[in-house]
Enzyme design. Sequence first.
Site, short mmCIF file in Angstrom:
data_model
loop_
_atom_site.label_atom_id
_atom_site.label_comp_id
_atom_site.label_asym_id
_atom_site.label_seq_id
_atom_site.Cartn_x
_atom_site.Cartn_y
_atom_site.Cartn_z
N GLY A 7 0.83 -1.20 0.00
CA GLY A 7 0.00 0.00 0.00
C GLY A 7 0.86 1.25 0.00
CG HIS A 8 -0.61 4.62 -1.84
ND1 HIS A 8 -1.55 3.68 -2.20
CD2 HIS A 8 -0.28 5.29 -2.96
CE1 HIS A 8 -1.78 3.79 -3.50
NE2 HIS A 8 -1.02 4.76 -3.99
N GLY A 9 2.74 4.45 1.24
CA GLY A 9 3.47 4.74 2.47
C GLY A 9 3.84 3.45 3.19
CB ILE A 11 -0.75 1.47 4.88
CG1 ILE A 11 -2.03 0.97 5.55
CG2 ILE A 11 -0.65 1.02 3.45
CD1 ILE A 11 -3.30 1.51 4.93
CG ASP A 64 -3.21 1.14 -0.49
OD1 ASP A 64 -3.03 0.75 -1.66
OD2 ASP A 64 -2.68 2.19 -0.05
#
Length: 139
Positions: A7-9, A11, A64
Amino acid sequence: MNFILAGHGNIAVEMKNSIEMIAGEYPNVRAITFQLGDGIETLKDKYLKIINQSTEQPFIIITDIFSGSPYNAAAILAMQSENIEVISGLSLPLCLALLHLDYSSISLEETFEQLNDMKSDFIKSFKKIAKNIAEEEEL
């Protein structure tokens, strides 16, 4: 069954930490990050590094956001391999449900159908539950 959380970052890394907090360690669950400046090729390389290190197949990649970069990179790999499935909607209930399915009795394709049957268990409204209880008590 092997799982890659993405997922982004950060997460996915934090989701893996939460899974371990609740259910213990799962060596078949790996997590990758998608940082600012990363692209589809970077993500594909991260996925392949994990996939190529494993002697066991198949893999479920849980991302995500549907159609986000982590999903799109995973989908490219899934198009090239029957042993990779991609599911969007990364959440703790989803991950815990996936980890507890009996993969000896269902196929990779049937996994998503099983999740669809469980989706109402993932999202609950306190007020709706309280209202239903109150209505039952009135009867």
